[in-house]
Design a protein around this motif. Structure first.
Motif, PDB file in Angstrom:
ATOM      1  N   PHE A  91      44.374  34.635  27.864  1.00  0.00           N
ATOM      2  CA  PHE A  91      43.137  34.678  27.083  1.00  0.00           C
ATOM      3  C   PHE A  91      42.904  36.116  26.633  1.00  0.00           C
ATOM      4  O   PHE A  91      43.154  37.053  27.392  1.00  0.00           O
ATOM      5  N   PRO A  92      42.416  36.293  25.418  1.00  0.00           N
ATOM      6  CA  PRO A  92      42.062  37.648  24.994  1.00  0.00           C
ATOM      7  C   PRO A  92      40.824  38.125  25.756  1.00  0.00           C
ATOM      8  O   PRO A  92      40.102  37.320  26.357  1.00  0.00           O
ATOM      9  N   PRO A  93      40.542  39.423  25.748  1.00  0.00           N
ATOM     10  CA  PRO A  93      39.331  39.936  26.405  1.00  0.00           C
ATOM     11  C   PRO A  93      38.080  39.277  25.821  1.00  0.00           C
ATOM     12  O   PRO A  93      38.004  39.020  24.615  1.00  0.00           O
ATOM     13  N   VAL A  94      37.098  39.008  26.671  1.00  0.00           N
ATOM     14  CA  VAL A  94      35.887  38.328  26.207  1.00  0.00           C
ATOM     15  C   VAL A  94      35.129  39.166  25.183  1.00  0.00           C
ATOM     16  O   VAL A  94      34.370  38.627  24.377  1.00  0.00           O
ATOM     17  N   ARG A 115      37.886  32.359  35.814  1.00  0.00           N
ATOM     18  CA  ARG A 115      38.007  33.674  36.445  1.00  0.00           C
ATOM     19  C   ARG A 115      37.865  34.798  35.424  1.00  0.00           C
ATOM     20  O   ARG A 115      37.622  35.943  35.801  1.00  0.00           O
ATOM     21  N   SER A 116      38.032  34.469  34.150  1.00  0.00           N
ATOM     22  CA  SER A 116      37.903  35.450  33.072  1.00  0.00           C
ATOM     23  C   SER A 116      36.539  35.377  32.393  1.00  0.00           C
ATOM     24  O   SER A 116      36.313  36.017  31.361  1.00  0.00           O
ATOM     25  N   GLY A 117      35.609  34.580  32.947  1.00  0.00           N
ATOM     26  CA  GLY A 117      34.273  34.460  32.366  1.00  0.00           C
ATOM     27  C   GLY A 117      34.220  33.582  31.134  1.00  0.00           C
ATOM     28  O   GLY A 117      33.337  33.742  30.288  1.00  0.00           O
ATOM     29  N   GLY A 121      13.858  29.649  37.558  1.00  0.00           N
ATOM     30  CA  GLY A 121      14.207  31.018  37.910  1.00  0.00           C
ATOM     31  C   GLY A 121      15.458  31.548  37.241  1.00  0.00           C
ATOM     32  O   GLY A 121      15.811  32.722  37.437  1.00  0.00           O
ATOM     33  N   ALA A 122      16.160  30.726  36.477  1.00  0.00           N
ATOM     34  CA  ALA A 122      17.355  31.201  35.781  1.00  0.00           C
ATOM     35  C   ALA A 122      16.957  32.141  34.645  1.00  0.00           C
ATOM     36  O   ALA A 122      15.861  32.025  34.087  1.00  0.00           O
ATOM     37  N   ARG A 123      17.849  33.071  34.320  1.00  0.00           N
ATOM     38  CA  ARG A 123      17.576  34.007  33.235  1.00  0.00           C
ATOM     39  C   ARG A 123      18.887  34.436  32.588  1.00  0.00           C
ATOM     40  O   ARG A 123      19.972  34.219  33.145  1.00  0.00           O
ATOM     41  N   GLU A 124      18.753  35.004  31.411  1.00  0.00           N
ATOM     42  CA  GLU A 124      19.933  35.474  30.697  1.00  0.00           C
ATOM     43  C   GLU A 124      20.266  36.909  31.094  1.00  0.00           C
ATOM     44  O   GLU A 124      19.375  37.739  31.251  1.00  0.00           O
ATOM     45  N   ILE A 125      21.568  37.159  31.258  1.00  0.00           N
ATOM     46  CA  ILE A 125      22.052  38.520  31.462  1.00  0.00           C
ATOM     47  C   ILE A 125      23.133  38.775  30.424  1.00  0.00           C
ATOM     48  O   ILE A 125      23.656  37.841  29.809  1.00  0.00           O
ATOM     49  N   SER A 126      23.482  40.013  30.227  1.00  0.00           N
ATOM     50  CA  SER A 126      24.489  40.338  29.224  1.00  0.00           C
ATOM     51  C   SER A 126      25.868  39.890  29.676  1.00  0.00           C
ATOM     52  O   SER A 126      26.134  39.737  30.886  1.00  0.00           O
ATOM     53  N   ARG A 127      26.741  39.674  28.716  1.00  0.00           N
ATOM     54  CA  ARG A 127      28.134  39.332  29.033  1.00  0.00           C
ATOM     55  C   ARG A 127      28.749  40.413  29.929  1.00  0.00           C
ATOM     56  O   ARG A 127      29.465  40.106  30.889  1.00  0.00           O
ATOM     57  N   GLU A 128      28.449  41.668  29.639  1.00  0.00           N
ATOM     58  CA  GLU A 128      29.000  42.776  30.421  1.00  0.00           C
ATOM     59  C   GLU A 128      28.566  42.685  31.883  1.00  0.00           C
ATOM     60  O   GLU A 128      29.388  42.851  32.798  1.00  0.00           O
ATOM     61  N   ASP A 129      27.283  42.429  32.123  1.00  0.00           N
ATOM     62  CA  ASP A 129      26.794  42.307  33.502  1.00  0.00           C
ATOM     63  C   ASP A 129      27.416  41.097  34.197  1.00  0.00           C
ATOM     64  O   ASP A 129      27.772  41.157  35.381  1.00  0.00           O
ATOM     65  N   PHE A 130      27.533  39.996  33.457  1.00  0.00           N
ATOM     66  CA  PHE A 130      28.138  38.781  34.033  1.00  0.00           C
ATOM     67  C   PHE A 130      29.580  39.050  34.438  1.00  0.00           C
ATOM     68  O   PHE A 130      30.008  38.680  35.537  1.00  0.00           O
ATOM     69  N   MET A 131      30.333  39.703  33.569  1.00  0.00           N
ATOM     70  CA  MET A 131      31.733  39.986  33.871  1.00  0.00           C
ATOM     71  C   MET A 131      31.868  40.919  35.076  1.00  0.00           C
ATOM     72  O   MET A 131      32.801  40.790  35.870  1.00  0.00           O
ATOM     73  N   GLY A 132      30.930  41.843  35.214  1.00  0.00           N
ATOM     74  CA  GLY A 132      30.959  42.719  36.372  1.00  0.00           C
ATOM     75  C   GLY A 132      30.835  41.956  37.669  1.00  0.00           C
ATOM     76  O   GLY A 132      31.534  42.257  38.666  1.00  0.00           O
TER      77      GLY A 132
END
Length: 213
Positions: A10-13, A38-40, A196-207
């Protein structure tokens, strides 16, 4: 837009388009699906479309410690109306998720091809289910992918009032006990936001995804 071949890749997200599509094509082999999660990345497509692989710029997640259970839901749980099991009827859960009618949707993205692919992952101990019973009747449940520190929720169904909510509460409590970092809900949903769910950035999720690998 990257078009996948037989190569397990897969290419980088970060290369996803504005909608969050990372790649098109490939297959639903257990190896590719596991690499995707595993790659988000997750698959989401209609039966008449090629396989689409997504990593949205904003990811809807639930941190178990931020979960909100309403007083009415606590009362339902205390009444023991339902029996909860785990990983006992995965095929029935995913099949019900594929056939249940949903407001605003014509059909389902859970094709027979996807059902068989996720059953293979279940047999490998990667895809897991929660079942909700009334007596001997399966009345609700959910399934998803277990990465060991993150649970990627895929779909849920309910045949009687509150059954899927009980499945969700039961899962989140189990994840919290096991110190999971988060439950991936993929895209924004107002009901999940109320829990209680919320949105986070793709960058934070990948971290968070990469920390457990």
């Amino acid at each position: 837009m990257y078009f996948l071949s037989k190569e397990l890749f897969f290419p980088p997200v970060e290369e996803a388009n504005d909608d969050g599509i990372v790649a098109i094509g490939g297959d639903l082999s257990p190896e590719r699906l596991l690499l995707a999660y595993r790659s988000g990345i997750f698959p989401w497509f209609d039966d008449d479309e090629p396989i689409l692989w997504w990593s949205p710029p904003e990811r809807m997640v639930l941190f178990p410690e931020e979960f909100k259970v309403s007083k009415s839901m606590r009362n339902i749980l205390n009444q023991d109306i339902f029996k909860v099991t785990y990983n006992q009827n995965f095929r029935d859960v995913i099949t019900n998720c594929s056939t249940i009618k949903r407001d605003g949707q014509q059909g389902t993205w859970i094709s027979e091809q996807m059902i068989e692919a996720y059953i293979k992952l279940h047999e490998m101990g990667i895809a897991r289910s929660v079942e909700i019973w009334q007596g001997d009747v399966l009345v609700g449940g959910l399934y998803g992918i277990d990465l060991g520190h993150v649970f990627c929720g895929e779909s849920m169904f309910s045949k009687v009032s509150n059954a899927s909510k009980v499945a969700f509460v039961s899962l989140v409590r189990k994840l919290k006990e096991a110190n999971y970092k988060l439950l991936d809900c993929q895209v924004h949903n107002s009901h999940l936001e109320s829990l209680g769910a919320r949105e986070i950035s793709r960058e934070d999720f990948m971290g968070i995804i990469k920390k457990g690998q």
